[in-house]
Design a protein around this motif. Sequence first.
Motif, short mmCIF file in Angstrom:
data_model
loop_
_atom_site.label_atom_id
_atom_site.label_comp_id
_atom_site.label_asym_id
_atom_site.label_seq_id
_atom_site.Cartn_x
_atom_site.Cartn_y
_atom_site.Cartn_z
N GLU A 269 -61.34 85.40 59.27
CA GLU A 269 -60.64 85.07 58.02
C GLU A 269 -60.70 86.23 57.04
OE1 GLU A 269 -61.09 80.18 57.92
OE2 GLU A 269 -62.61 81.41 56.93
N GLY A 270 -61.84 86.88 56.99
CA GLY A 270 -62.00 88.03 56.10
C GLY A 270 -61.07 89.16 56.49
N LYS A 271 -60.99 89.44 57.79
CA LYS A 271 -60.13 90.53 58.26
C LYS A 271 -58.66 90.23 57.96
CE LYS A 271 -61.69 90.50 62.54
NZ LYS A 271 -61.70 90.76 63.98
N ALA A 272 -58.25 88.99 58.28
CA ALA A 272 -56.84 88.62 58.09
C ALA A 272 -56.49 88.66 56.59
CB ALA A 272 -56.57 87.23 58.67
N ALA A 273 -57.42 88.22 55.74
CA ALA A 273 -57.15 88.21 54.29
C ALA A 273 -56.92 89.63 53.77
CB ALA A 273 -58.31 87.54 53.55
N LEU A 274 -57.68 90.59 54.30
CA LEU A 274 -57.49 91.98 53.86
C LEU A 274 -56.05 92.41 54.06
CD1 LEU A 274 -60.61 93.81 55.41
CD2 LEU A 274 -60.08 93.60 52.96
N LEU A 275 -55.52 92.10 55.24
CA LEU A 275 -54.17 92.55 55.57
C LEU A 275 -53.10 91.71 54.86
CD1 LEU A 275 -52.58 94.60 57.08
CD2 LEU A 275 -52.98 93.38 59.21
N TYR A 276 -53.28 90.38 54.85
CA TYR A 276 -52.28 89.53 54.19
C TYR A 276 -52.24 89.80 52.68
CZ TYR A 276 -51.40 86.67 58.36
OH TYR A 276 -51.03 86.23 59.61
N LYS A 286 -43.68 93.88 54.20
CA LYS A 286 -43.84 92.43 53.96
C LYS A 286 -44.06 91.67 55.28
CE LYS A 286 -39.21 90.30 53.53
NZ LYS A 286 -38.54 90.89 54.61
N GLY A 287 -44.88 90.64 55.18
CA GLY A 287 -45.15 89.78 56.33
C GLY A 287 -43.91 89.00 56.70
N THR A 288 -43.78 88.61 57.97
CA THR A 288 -42.55 87.92 58.40
C THR A 288 -42.75 86.41 58.56
OG1 THR A 288 -43.11 88.34 60.71
CG2 THR A 288 -41.69 89.95 59.66
N VAL A 289 -43.97 85.94 58.35
CA VAL A 289 -44.29 84.53 58.67
C VAL A 289 -44.49 83.71 57.40
CG1 VAL A 289 -46.08 83.05 59.70
CG2 VAL A 289 -45.29 85.09 60.92
N GLU A 290 -44.01 82.47 57.42
CA GLU A 290 -44.24 81.56 56.29
C GLU A 290 -45.74 81.33 56.11
OE1 GLU A 290 -41.86 78.00 56.52
OE2 GLU A 290 -40.00 79.17 56.72
N LYS A 291 -46.16 81.28 54.85
CA LYS A 291 -47.60 81.34 54.55
C LYS A 291 -48.44 80.26 55.25
CE LYS A 291 -47.84 84.09 50.41
NZ LYS A 291 -48.05 84.19 48.97
N ILE A 299 -50.54 89.66 63.27
CA ILE A 299 -49.92 89.75 61.95
C ILE A 299 -48.71 90.68 61.99
CG2 ILE A 299 -50.32 90.26 59.50
CD1 ILE A 299 -53.21 89.49 59.88
N PRO A 300 -47.51 90.10 62.11
CA PRO A 300 -46.31 90.94 62.12
C PRO A 300 -45.87 91.28 60.69
CG PRO A 300 -45.80 88.67 62.83
CD PRO A 300 -47.21 88.67 62.33
N PHE A 301 -45.32 92.47 60.52
CA PHE A 301 -44.79 92.87 59.21
C PHE A 301 -43.69 93.90 59.39
CE2 PHE A 301 -47.21 96.88 59.10
CZ PHE A 301 -48.29 96.60 59.92
N VAL A 302 -42.86 94.02 58.35
CA VAL A 302 -41.71 94.94 58.43
C VAL A 302 -41.57 95.68 57.09
CG1 VAL A 302 -40.40 93.50 60.06
CG2 VAL A 302 -40.14 93.12 57.61
N LYS A 347 -59.78 97.54 57.43
CA LYS A 347 -59.87 98.27 56.15
C LYS A 347 -59.19 99.63 56.25
CE LYS A 347 -64.00 96.27 54.08
NZ LYS A 347 -65.48 96.34 54.12
N ALA A 348 -59.44 100.31 57.36
CA ALA A 348 -58.86 101.65 57.54
C ALA A 348 -57.33 101.54 57.66
CB ALA A 348 -59.46 102.32 58.78
#
Length: 361
Positions: A269-276, A286-291, A299-302, A347-348
């Motif tokens: 959850e911590g890792k995903a929160a960093l990216l989201y 921006k993320g492509t998925v509904e929250k 985690i897809p993004f464009v 993080k990196a």
Amino acid sequence: MSRVYNFSAGPSMLPEWVLKKAAEEMLDYQGTGQSVMEMSHRSKEYEAIITECEALLREILNIPDNYKVLFLQGGASTQFAMIPLNLMNKSGKADYVITGQWAKKAYAEAQKYGTANVVASSADKTFSYIPKLDPSKFDKEADYFYICLNNTIYGTKFPELPDTGNVPLVCDFSSCALSEPIDVSKFGILYAGAQKNMSCAGLTVVIIREDLVGHARDMTPTMLDYKIHVENGSMYNTPPTYAIYIHKLVLEWLKNEIGGLENMKKINEGKAALLYDFLDQSKLFKGTVEKDSRSLMNIPFVTGDEEMDKKFVAEAKKAGFINLKGHRTVGGMRASIYNAMPVEGVKALVAFMEKFEKENA
Ligand SMILES: *Cc1c(COP(=O)(O)O)cnc(C)c1O
């Protein structure tokens, strides 16, 4: 030696602890003078490995006694046929929720053996959400109800499990297995290709409720009958011995280095929160998925600009972040951050994305 951060959807990163341990034991497994790769699967040394592996999986996933654990080959994709061959045996009907390519393939396979019904689908918006389910559409006579819990390609995950009553819930959890606790007793079958979060490629783990074993239709190939594998302790033929050994090491890592699935969940959850969190405030990405359908693992993004996406993927690769290119049906990027991706890697990546955004503003 310099290791990259590998964001591949699978096969994917393994914990360094696991790789080091496997390297240490490569030539001489615990004084046997041989590698696990060279061992007879009928030897007492190997028997100890597979027995311990199952015991650890049962402990970590809290698998009830009335469930069997199978270590099979053929990948998650072979289960697409194995499930209907073994379970479509009363009404010959099954319900499917179509949340992406993998669910669609499973559904197409089931259609060969009986009547597969689509209960809901999110194909209308490129599978960017988990559809709301209307229980009045569930077939009470269905032999099973099928979902793909975490959709690897589209980055969605069911926020809650459907209540299917007495109809067994069958679930592909290939890309979220062991990422957090799960109540196994809610499922008839829970299965995963191991190359995402459990081991290296070559192993498929099937957890099946006892009463669902032993009803395969007559024409079922021997190798696709769950009963054969249950009766033979996954040793009807040669099991994927090395992948099972690596799975055992992953389980040891989860238990002793991470401290179990509750801890793993917090870390994920911590890792995903960093990216989201970064994606939600970024002006470029921006993320492509509904929250409410977001996956913790994929985690897809464009950027919205194909050329910019390409530039990002190329520069990221040079900087040691590999396999960030998105699936061809979504485009853009996808970061798969399975259990073995350290928080430092995320993080990196976020720091690199911040820098890229500034340079390309
Ligand atoms: C990768 C994946 C599959 C396919 O797995 P194979 O082992 O290659 O057959 C099926 N379902 C999901 C959810 C996956 O992520």
